[in-house]
Design a protein around this motif. Structure first.
Motif, mmCIF file in Angstrom:
data_model
loop_
_atom_site.group_PDB
_atom_site.id
_atom_site.type_symbol
_atom_site.label_atom_id
_atom_site.label_comp_id
_atom_site.label_asym_id
_atom_site.label_seq_id
_atom_site.Cartn_x
_atom_site.Cartn_y
_atom_site.Cartn_z
ATOM 1 N N THR A 31 0.852 -1.180 0.000
ATOM 2 C CA THR A 31 0.000 0.000 0.000
ATOM 3 C C THR A 31 0.898 1.245 0.000
ATOM 4 O O THR A 31 2.117 1.151 0.131
ATOM 5 N N ARG A 32 0.309 2.410 -0.105
ATOM 6 C CA ARG A 32 1.073 3.660 -0.099
ATOM 7 C C ARG A 32 1.633 3.990 1.276
ATOM 8 O O ARG A 32 2.474 4.876 1.421
ATOM 9 N N TRP A 33 1.172 3.284 2.310
ATOM 10 C CA TRP A 33 1.540 3.616 3.683
ATOM 11 C C TRP A 33 2.643 2.673 4.168
ATOM 12 O O TRP A 33 2.383 1.529 4.559
ATOM 13 N N ASN A 34 3.889 3.152 4.164
ATOM 14 C CA ASN A 34 5.033 2.302 4.473
ATOM 15 C C ASN A 34 5.041 1.794 5.908
ATOM 16 O O ASN A 34 5.414 0.646 6.173
ATOM 17 N N LYS A 35 4.645 2.659 6.850
ATOM 18 C CA LYS A 35 4.573 2.206 8.247
ATOM 19 C C LYS A 35 3.557 1.091 8.399
ATOM 20 O O LYS A 35 3.788 0.094 9.090
ATOM 21 N N VAL A 283 -0.802 3.980 13.919
ATOM 22 C CA VAL A 283 -0.106 4.616 12.804
ATOM 23 C C VAL A 283 -0.760 5.975 12.594
ATOM 24 O O VAL A 283 -1.924 6.046 12.192
ATOM 25 N N PRO A 284 -0.042 7.077 12.871
ATOM 26 C CA PRO A 284 -0.642 8.407 12.702
ATOM 27 C C PRO A 284 -0.692 8.813 11.236
ATOM 28 O O PRO A 284 0.269 8.636 10.487
ATOM 29 N N MET A 285 -1.819 9.365 10.827
ATOM 30 C CA MET A 285 -2.010 9.807 9.449
ATOM 31 C C MET A 285 -2.658 11.178 9.414
ATOM 32 O O MET A 285 -3.392 11.559 10.335
ATOM 33 N N GLN A 286 -2.389 11.891 8.344
ATOM 34 C CA GLN A 286 -2.975 13.202 8.111
ATOM 35 C C GLN A 286 -3.951 13.102 6.941
ATOM 36 O O GLN A 286 -3.631 12.451 5.944
ATOM 37 N N HIS A 287 -5.109 13.709 7.073
ATOM 38 C CA HIS A 287 -6.104 13.551 6.013
ATOM 39 C C HIS A 287 -6.541 14.881 5.428
ATOM 40 O O HIS A 287 -6.507 15.930 6.081
ATOM 41 N N GLU A 288 -6.937 14.801 4.177
ATOM 42 C CA GLU A 288 -7.756 15.811 3.511
ATOM 43 C C GLU A 288 -8.897 15.034 2.865
ATOM 44 O O GLU A 288 -8.870 14.748 1.668
ATOM 45 N N GLU A 296 0.581 9.163 5.685
ATOM 46 C CA GLU A 296 1.201 8.900 6.977
ATOM 47 C C GLU A 296 1.958 10.134 7.468
ATOM 48 O O GLU A 296 2.475 10.932 6.672
ATOM 49 N N ILE A 297 2.014 10.256 8.790
ATOM 50 C CA ILE A 297 2.804 11.313 9.421
ATOM 51 C C ILE A 297 4.162 10.723 9.792
ATOM 52 O O ILE A 297 4.234 9.717 10.506
ATOM 53 N N TRP A 298 5.215 11.342 9.313
ATOM 54 C CA TRP A 298 6.568 10.889 9.622
ATOM 55 C C TRP A 298 7.224 11.878 10.574
ATOM 56 O O TRP A 298 7.190 13.088 10.351
#
Length: 299
Positions: A31-35, A283-288, A296-298
């Protein structure tokens, strides 16, 4: 023919998988989310049952939509097909989200009759249309009973024996009632049907599930309304049967300003609350979500 398999055969399969991983062979659908990938063994796995749970408006459908298209975009060498049991909204509305993300325009803007979109944006939409039309995704919009779901899936697999099937259900509470005495029984039977299918045809199952209102009770304020497994409708069965459970939480919806050290503004806290072969955690993520964007938030 016996259905029993001697341990000597099974251990060979286990050893082979470990050895292939040792050699660096890719496992799982990226998926696009590496974490997230690293938490679940490299990505979405075959023969696994996943739950994506959240309250209405939390972003679970948007999350699932992005995930499904990633399976094709990021895993081009994998031969798979997606059966999308889309019981909550007409399937064409799912594509609005694709066009929204691709153009950076909200769905409301795309559909506005008061302020027409530009010709360049419409040209971009037609480009996206030509691209996504080629994806092997098959929608089924009419709610089905548990038995009908099993029949449709096995019939499709029989006609496509060389393809890995990914089944997605949006969402579990909209399964058509048959002879079940109540909703909890229906959810339990549905979950068992999904387990049967993954054993029979090694499919991957992704179930979108609502959370009940327990999460909104005043006594949950001290935990900033963090979701728990017991919040899932039909949790006793569905949660028990699942291999991995993702719980999507938007703490800002509960007027929370800071959540586990993160600014709650536009935060999606993706809690992995069950993971048979890996760690649990957030897993923290930022959305629009207005343009179907989740990153994902790095730190």
């Amino acid at each position: 023919m016996s259905d029993f398999v001697h341990i000597s055969k099974v251990v060979e399969v286990s050893l082979d998988e470990i050895e292939r991983r040792k050699k660096g062979e890719k496992f799982g659908l990226t998926t696009r989310w590496n974490k997230l990938n690293s938490q679940v063994g490299g990505g979405i796995q075959k023969s696994m049952q996943y739950i994506i749970a959240g309250r209405p408006g939390s972003g679970k459908s948007a999350f699932a939509n992005l995930l499904i298209f990633d399976l094709f975009d990021l895993n081009p060498d994998t031969k798979l097909k997606v059966l999308y049991f889309n019981f909550e909204m007409p399937s064409y509305r799912q594509l609005f989200r694709v066009f929204s993300k691709g153009t950076g325009l909200s769905v409301n803007k795309l559909l506005s009759v008061d302020e027409a979109i530009s010709d360049s944006h419409f040209s971009r939409i037609k480009e996206l249309k030509n691209k996504v039309s080629k994806y092997p995704i098959f929608f089924f919009d009419v709610p089905l009973s548990i038995k009908q779901i099993g029949q449709k899936t096995l019939e499709f697999q029989e006609k496509n024996p060389d393809d890995h099937l990914v089944l997605i259900f949006d969402h579990s509470r909209l399964i058509k009632r048959d002879n079940e005495s109540n909703e909890m029984t229906r959810l339990s039977n549905f979950s068992k049907q999904c387990m049967y299918l993954k054993k029979m045809i090694s499919c991957t199952t992704i179930i979108l599930s609502q959370l009940n209102r327990n999460i909104e009770q005043p006594n949950r304020a001290s935990s900033k309304y963090k979701p728990m497994l017991s919040d899932i409708f039909g949790a006793d069965s569905i949660a028990q049967d699942a291999d991995t459970i993702f719980m999507i939480h938007r703490p800002e919806l509960y007027d929370v300003k800071n959540y586990l050290g993160f600014n709650a503004k536009n935060l999606i806290a993706l809690h992995i609350e069950k993971n048979r072969d890996g760690a649990i955690g957030m897993v923290p993520m930022q959305h629009e979500l207005s343009i179907n964007k989740i990153e994902e938030i790095w730190l």
